[in-house]
Every structure is written in C-alpha cells, then in structure tokens.
Design an enzyme around this catalytic site. Sequence first.
Site, PDB file in Angstrom:
ATOM      1  N   ALA A  72       0.870  -1.174   0.000  1.00  0.00           N
ATOM      2  CA  ALA A  72       0.000   0.000   0.000  1.00  0.00           C
ATOM      3  C   ALA A  72       0.909   1.227   0.000  1.00  0.00           C
ATOM      4  O   ALA A  72       2.071   1.153   0.418  1.00  0.00           O
ATOM      5  CB  ALA A  72      -0.895  -0.021   1.231  1.00  0.00           C
ATOM      6  N   GLY A 127       0.638  -4.974   1.020  1.00  0.00           N
ATOM      7  CA  GLY A 127      -0.593  -5.047   0.238  1.00  0.00           C
ATOM      8  C   GLY A 127      -0.413  -5.749  -1.102  1.00  0.00           C
ATOM      9  O   GLY A 127      -1.385  -6.255  -1.668  1.00  0.00           O
ATOM     10  N   GLU A 176      -0.756  -9.299  -0.272  1.00  0.00           N
ATOM     11  CA  GLU A 176      -2.176  -9.501   0.059  1.00  0.00           C
ATOM     12  C   GLU A 176      -3.040  -9.540  -1.203  1.00  0.00           C
ATOM     13  O   GLU A 176      -3.988 -10.317  -1.287  1.00  0.00           O
ATOM     14  CB  GLU A 176      -2.636  -8.403   1.021  1.00  0.00           C
ATOM     15  N   GLU A 199       4.800  -4.994   7.330  1.00  0.00           N
ATOM     16  CA  GLU A 199       4.033  -3.926   7.991  1.00  0.00           C
ATOM     17  C   GLU A 199       4.486  -3.603   9.406  1.00  0.00           C
ATOM     18  O   GLU A 199       4.506  -2.441   9.800  1.00  0.00           O
ATOM     19  CB  GLU A 199       2.535  -4.299   8.017  1.00  0.00           C
TER      20      GLU A 199
END
Length: 258
Positions: free
Chosen positions: A64, A109, A112, A132
């Site tokens: 992200a 992300g 993910e 993260e």
Amino acid sequence: MEYNFLKTATEGNIAILTISAPKSLNALNSTILGEIGHYVDNLPASIRCLIITGDGEKSFVAGADISEMAGLNAQEGEAFGKRGAEVFRKIETLRIPVIAAINGFALGGGCELAMACDIRICSNNARFGQPEVGLGIIPGFSGTLRLAKLIGMGMAKQLIYTGKNIKADEALRIGLVNAVYEPADLMPQAIAMAESICANAPVAVAYAKECINAEYDLSDDEAIAYENRLFGMCFATEDQKNGMKAFLSKEKCTFEGR
Ligand code: CO8
C-alpha cells in the site's frame, strides 16, 4: 472509464490487468484501489479468466502507498484498510478464476493482493513479505487471514512478526506460489494456464471456485452438502450435456458457458 494506473488488455476470453504506478513500484493508493474495483466490477461476461500483474520488471506491487498512509488517524486507517479489503474480496469472489503473475516485489498489500487471487505464479526475481510491523502497522488488506489460510499459522506468524522478505524459491517451498519461471516466461505461462482454464466449462469452473472458497469455513458435513448442491446444479447446464455428449462421441467440446 479511463484508468490512470491500470493497463488493460484482452486475449480471447482472457483479461490481463497490469497495475501501473512505476514511480512507486506499483504501490496501491486509494485511486488505484478504486480503479481495480471498477475494473473488476465491469469485466465483460465473455471473460473466463483474469490475470493480474505489475508493470515493469521489478515489482508486482510494493505494498500500500506509504506516503498516503503516513498521516492517517485511527479512523482513516480503518477506512483505508476496509477499502482495500473490499476490493480484494471482490477479486477473491469473482465468478472467474484469477491468476496473479508476480513479476517482482509482492510486499505488504502486494502480497495480500496476490493472496486474494486464486492461483499465484511468479518470476524467479520475485520477493514476498509482510513488512508492515516494521512500519508500525499490521497487514490491513486481509493478510493476517489469507496468509495463515494459505501457508499455515506457524509460517504466517513468522513472516508477519519478523517482516522479513522471502525469495521465490522459498515462496514455492512454503506453498505461497505454485510455480516459479524465468521472467520472460512468466506471462506466456500465465496465459497458457488461463487458456487451459478457458477451455473448460465456465459454469463448472465458477461452481468449483465457489465450492472451494465457501467450504473452507464450513464443517465437513456442511461442505459435502454444499458441493453436492452445486454438483447437481451442473446437470442443469447445457455445458454438462454438451461436454458429456462430446466425450462419448470422441469429439472436442466447445463450451458456451450456459
Ligand atoms: N509506498 C510508497 N512508495 C513506495 C512504496 C510504497 N509501498 N514502495 C516503494 N515506493 C517508492 C519509493 O519511495 C521510491 O520512491 P522515490 O523514487 O520517490 O524515492 C520508489 O518507490 C522506488 O523505491 P526504492 O528506491 O525504495 O527502490 P529499491 O529497489 O531500493 O527498494 C523496495 C525496493 C524494497 C520494494 C522498497 O521500495 C521498499 O521497501 N518499499 C516498501 C515496501 C513495504 O514496506 N510495503 C508494505 C507497505 S505497508 C502495506 O502494504 C500495508 C497494507 C495494508 C494497508 C492497510 C491500511 C491501513
């Protein structure tokens, strides 16, 4: 809709979605998440398989967008996570199979996103990780759930707690990806796999995806009943009639998806 961060293409019944934000190694910001959601919602009915990849030779998706997340408060963080989680859930529950062709970094992300796809294959320069906790957050696009489901709780906890990246061969070993290829072979292999999926009965493939996804959370008895119901529904399709007729007359069936 014109996309700023997506390149889209089709090859027959296959759609290819390339996430393209080269300046940030294809990191996902809110705009990109919105574009992916819109794209997935509007895939034509003729598409039987989707391939997702990243632009360039270095990165699938490097996570992200940290610059967008840096100033968020708790409420905004929750909303950002929810936005990504909803888009990834759309991919996971899409009626057609989705192949992640992972061509480099699949971090945070990005990992993910790959895990929301049905099948993951990668190039030998791919790197995976959930870094993260090194940024003071946790995986927020459903990574704590899907990583543990895919590779088991022990290895998922190790990857998430240490935040360490792993290479393609280790990702293969632990079952995070199904196959590793030379970079130049990745997309041809993804397309070949998609073509073999597209040659099969689309409704049956969709039912198989629905069963596998749904049954994971059911008891064995409920899962067996779920499969039994969808198995029965296959016999209400033209594809089943045509597929079995073709087999018995030693012909090849072209499935219409009905
Ligand atoms: N976000 C924003 N920008 C990024 C990101 C990112 N995730 N990754 C790379 N970039 C940018 C870099 O800042 C750099 O920009 P600039 O050229 O302006 O300095 C450019 O991309 C190129 O990156 P590098 O120079 O760092 O390239 P390297 O080859 O040296 O390193 C790495 C590549 C290893 C991928 C490195 O860029 C890196 O570590 N990136 C961050 C990876 C990361 O931590 N990802 C996880 C982010 S957190 C996340 O994904 C949480 C998901 C759940 C969200 C829930 C919401 C609450």
